[in-house]
Design a protein around this motif. Structure first.
Motif, mmCIF file in Angstrom:
data_model
loop_
_atom_site.group_PDB
_atom_site.id
_atom_site.type_symbol
_atom_site.label_atom_id
_atom_site.label_comp_id
_atom_site.label_asym_id
_atom_site.label_seq_id
_atom_site.Cartn_x
_atom_site.Cartn_y
_atom_site.Cartn_z
ATOM 1 N N PHE A 44 0.843 -1.188 0.000
ATOM 2 C CA PHE A 44 0.000 0.000 0.000
ATOM 3 C C PHE A 44 0.882 1.243 0.000
ATOM 4 O O PHE A 44 2.038 1.207 0.392
ATOM 5 C CB PHE A 44 -0.896 0.015 1.235
ATOM 6 N N GLY A 45 0.309 2.353 -0.420
ATOM 7 C CA GLY A 45 1.016 3.616 -0.418
ATOM 8 C C GLY A 45 0.118 4.736 0.064
ATOM 9 O O GLY A 45 -1.115 4.597 0.124
ATOM 10 N N GLU A 46 0.711 5.859 0.430
ATOM 11 C CA GLU A 46 -0.045 7.017 0.879
ATOM 12 C C GLU A 46 -1.054 7.441 -0.196
ATOM 13 O O GLU A 46 -0.715 7.565 -1.366
ATOM 14 C CB GLU A 46 0.901 8.170 1.184
ATOM 15 N N GLY A 47 -2.297 7.641 0.227
ATOM 16 C CA GLY A 47 -3.345 8.037 -0.700
ATOM 17 C C GLY A 47 -4.143 6.883 -1.271
ATOM 18 O O GLY A 47 -5.168 7.106 -1.913
ATOM 19 N N ASP A 48 -3.719 5.636 -1.036
ATOM 20 C CA ASP A 48 -4.474 4.480 -1.526
ATOM 21 C C ASP A 48 -5.807 4.363 -0.784
ATOM 22 O O ASP A 48 -5.909 4.706 0.397
ATOM 23 C CB ASP A 48 -3.678 3.181 -1.328
ATOM 24 N N ILE A 49 -6.797 3.856 -1.482
ATOM 25 C CA ILE A 49 -8.118 3.601 -0.902
ATOM 26 C C ILE A 49 -8.429 2.118 -1.070
ATOM 27 O O ILE A 49 -8.097 1.524 -2.087
ATOM 28 C CB ILE A 49 -9.203 4.449 -1.594
ATOM 29 N N PHE A 50 -9.036 1.518 -0.039
ATOM 30 C CA PHE A 50 -9.411 0.114 -0.167
ATOM 31 C C PHE A 50 -10.835 -0.121 0.304
ATOM 32 O O PHE A 50 -11.366 0.599 1.148
ATOM 33 C CB PHE A 50 -8.439 -0.794 0.606
ATOM 34 N N ILE A 51 -11.434 -1.136 -0.290
ATOM 35 C CA ILE A 51 -12.737 -1.645 0.134
ATOM 36 C C ILE A 51 -12.529 -3.082 0.578
ATOM 37 O O ILE A 51 -11.896 -3.870 -0.132
ATOM 38 C CB ILE A 51 -13.757 -1.588 -1.011
ATOM 39 N N VAL B 109 -15.849 3.435 13.272
ATOM 40 C CA VAL B 109 -14.643 3.941 12.605
ATOM 41 C C VAL B 109 -13.455 3.115 13.110
ATOM 42 O O VAL B 109 -13.521 2.503 14.182
ATOM 43 C CB VAL B 109 -14.418 5.438 12.900
ATOM 44 N N PHE B 110 -12.374 3.126 12.328
ATOM 45 C CA PHE B 110 -11.214 2.313 12.710
ATOM 46 C C PHE B 110 -9.919 2.959 12.241
ATOM 47 O O PHE B 110 -9.895 3.818 11.346
ATOM 48 C CB PHE B 110 -11.332 0.900 12.118
ATOM 49 N N ALA B 111 -8.825 2.508 12.848
ATOM 50 C CA ALA B 111 -7.469 2.860 12.425
ATOM 51 C C ALA B 111 -6.689 1.551 12.332
ATOM 52 O O ALA B 111 -6.711 0.738 13.265
ATOM 53 C CB ALA B 111 -6.808 3.806 13.421
ATOM 54 N N ARG B 112 -6.029 1.326 11.200
ATOM 55 C CA ARG B 112 -5.299 0.084 10.956
ATOM 56 C C ARG B 112 -3.822 0.379 10.721
ATOM 57 O O ARG B 112 -3.489 1.276 9.943
ATOM 58 C CB ARG B 112 -5.880 -0.643 9.738
ATOM 59 N N TYR B 113 -2.963 -0.398 11.395
ATOM 60 C CA TYR B 113 -1.514 -0.196 11.259
ATOM 61 C C TYR B 113 -0.843 -1.494 10.804
ATOM 62 O O TYR B 113 -0.973 -2.529 11.461
ATOM 63 C CB TYR B 113 -0.909 0.251 12.588
ATOM 64 N N LYS C 139 0.981 -9.294 4.454
ATOM 65 C CA LYS C 139 1.078 -8.072 5.241
ATOM 66 C C LYS C 139 0.233 -8.239 6.510
ATOM 67 O O LYS C 139 -0.981 -8.465 6.429
ATOM 68 C CB LYS C 139 0.558 -6.854 4.458
ATOM 69 N N THR C 140 0.854 -8.139 7.673
ATOM 70 C CA THR C 140 0.124 -8.298 8.932
ATOM 71 C C THR C 140 -0.207 -6.936 9.525
ATOM 72 O O THR C 140 0.535 -5.970 9.362
ATOM 73 C CB THR C 140 0.935 -9.111 9.948
ATOM 74 N N TYR C 141 -1.326 -6.861 10.236
ATOM 75 C CA TYR C 141 -1.757 -5.583 10.789
ATOM 76 C C TYR C 141 -2.478 -5.761 12.118
ATOM 77 O O TYR C 141 -2.930 -6.851 12.478
ATOM 78 C CB TYR C 141 -2.693 -4.866 9.808
ATOM 79 N N THR C 142 -2.563 -4.667 12.843
ATOM 80 C CA THR C 142 -3.419 -4.577 14.014
ATOM 81 C C THR C 142 -4.388 -3.433 13.766
ATOM 82 O O THR C 142 -4.046 -2.452 13.100
ATOM 83 C CB THR C 142 -2.601 -4.335 15.296
ATOM 84 N N GLU C 143 -5.595 -3.565 14.281
ATOM 85 C CA GLU C 143 -6.638 -2.572 13.995
ATOM 86 C C GLU C 143 -7.420 -2.245 15.257
ATOM 87 O O GLU C 143 -7.827 -3.137 16.002
ATOM 88 C CB GLU C 143 -7.577 -3.116 12.918
ATOM 89 N N PHE C 144 -7.610 -0.949 15.492
ATOM 90 C CA PHE C 144 -8.398 -0.500 16.633
ATOM 91 C C PHE C 144 -9.656 0.195 16.113
ATOM 92 O O PHE C 144 -9.577 1.060 15.224
ATOM 93 C CB PHE C 144 -7.598 0.475 17.501
ATOM 94 N N GLY C 145 -10.800 -0.181 16.655
ATOM 95 C CA GLY C 145 -12.047 0.401 16.189
ATOM 96 C C GLY C 145 -12.996 0.728 17.330
ATOM 97 O O GLY C 145 -12.947 0.106 18.399
ATOM 98 N N GLU D 280 2.057 4.722 4.112
ATOM 99 C CA GLU D 280 2.098 3.354 3.594
ATOM 100 C C GLU D 280 1.781 2.314 4.660
ATOM 101 O O GLU D 280 1.499 1.157 4.339
ATOM 102 C CB GLU D 280 3.471 3.065 2.998
ATOM 103 N N ASP D 281 1.802 2.698 5.944
ATOM 104 C CA ASP D 281 1.536 1.747 7.027
ATOM 105 C C ASP D 281 0.240 2.008 7.785
ATOM 106 O O ASP D 281 -0.262 1.123 8.470
ATOM 107 C CB ASP D 281 2.696 1.755 8.039
ATOM 108 N N LEU D 282 -0.295 3.214 7.702
ATOM 109 C CA LEU D 282 -1.440 3.605 8.525
ATOM 110 C C LEU D 282 -2.646 3.973 7.672
ATOM 111 O O LEU D 282 -2.547 4.808 6.775
ATOM 112 C CB LEU D 282 -1.061 4.789 9.417
ATOM 113 N N ALA D 283 -3.777 3.340 7.989
ATOM 114 C CA ALA D 283 -5.034 3.629 7.281
ATOM 115 C C ALA D 283 -6.134 3.925 8.289
ATOM 116 O O ALA D 283 -6.154 3.369 9.391
ATOM 117 C CB ALA D 283 -5.438 2.451 6.407
ATOM 118 N N ILE D 284 -7.056 4.808 7.906
ATOM 119 C CA ILE D 284 -8.228 5.097 8.721
ATOM 120 C C ILE D 284 -9.470 4.905 7.858
ATOM 121 O O ILE D 284 -9.396 4.964 6.625
ATOM 122 C CB ILE D 284 -8.205 6.529 9.290
#
Length: 206
Positions: free
Chosen positions: A29-36, A101-105, A115-121, A69-73
């Protein structure tokens, strides 16, 4: 002649290098990417000692935006439904609708595609107990763990453990009801040794 051959060789090597660079694929992923993303969970149990059967499922669509590239909201919706039967008779039917709402790192890459992540919502949910004819409204917060596997540059499969760590407070929509709070740390048990609630899904990077 030698100079001509040398020039031709350099041109060929340069073309090969450019072609190789064009063929490099990026599974990230990169800055500005959007995902569904859509997550689906299912649970089922059958206790033959008490003749109690329980079935449930959950659907959770999400929309996220990468701040880096690592943080998404982002935001999410969720729908859950469960049913309990005792000796073939319905004893509990409930459905839940939630928004949050959530924040994913993303903190670790396991090879090129994992790619592994942790997510707080945090979110709000309303549960309807159909047979008892009342509702419970509440809010909660939870910490999830997950992993994406990129099938292509734009599509990834998702496996997640939801609410490994969670807090919730809810109150029945009836006169005189008091709020009930709950804190959980999902170390797991015999029925679910992974902890939390396992869910599978698919992610589309736009």
């Amino acid at each position: 002649m030698k100079k001509l051959l040398f020039t031709a060789a350099v041109a060929v090597l340069g073309f090969t290098s450019v072609s190789a660079q064009e063929e490099v694929k990026t599974y990230s992923f990169g800055e500005g990417d959007i995902f569904i993303e859509g997550m689906v969970g299912f649970s089922s149990s059958n206790d033959k000692n008490t003749e109690v059967k329980e079935n449930g499922f959950e659907i959770s669509p999400k929309l996220g935006y990468f701040m880096s590239e690592d943080l998404a909201i982002g935001g999410e919706l969720s729908f859950m439904s469960s049913k309990e039967e005792t000796a073939g008779t319905d004893t509990a039917d409930q459905s839940t609708f939630g928004v949050g709402v959530f924040a994913r790192y993303y903190f670790l890459d396991l090879g090129e595609r994992f790619k592994t992540y942790t997510e707080f919502g945090v979110g709000y949910a309303s549960t309807n107990y159909e047979l008892a004819d009342f509702k419970v409204n509440g809010f909660g917060a939870g910490l999830d763990l997950g992993i994406n596997y990129f099938v292509t540059e734009k599509i990834a499969l998702t496996f997640g453990l939801k609410n490994v760590l969670s807090f919730a407070s809810a109150k029945a929509d009836v006169d005189g009801a008091e709020a009930v709070s709950e804190f959980n740390l999902g170390f797991g048990d015999v029925a679910n040794p992974f902890g939390g609630n396992a869910a599978f899904g698919i992610l589309f990077k736009l």
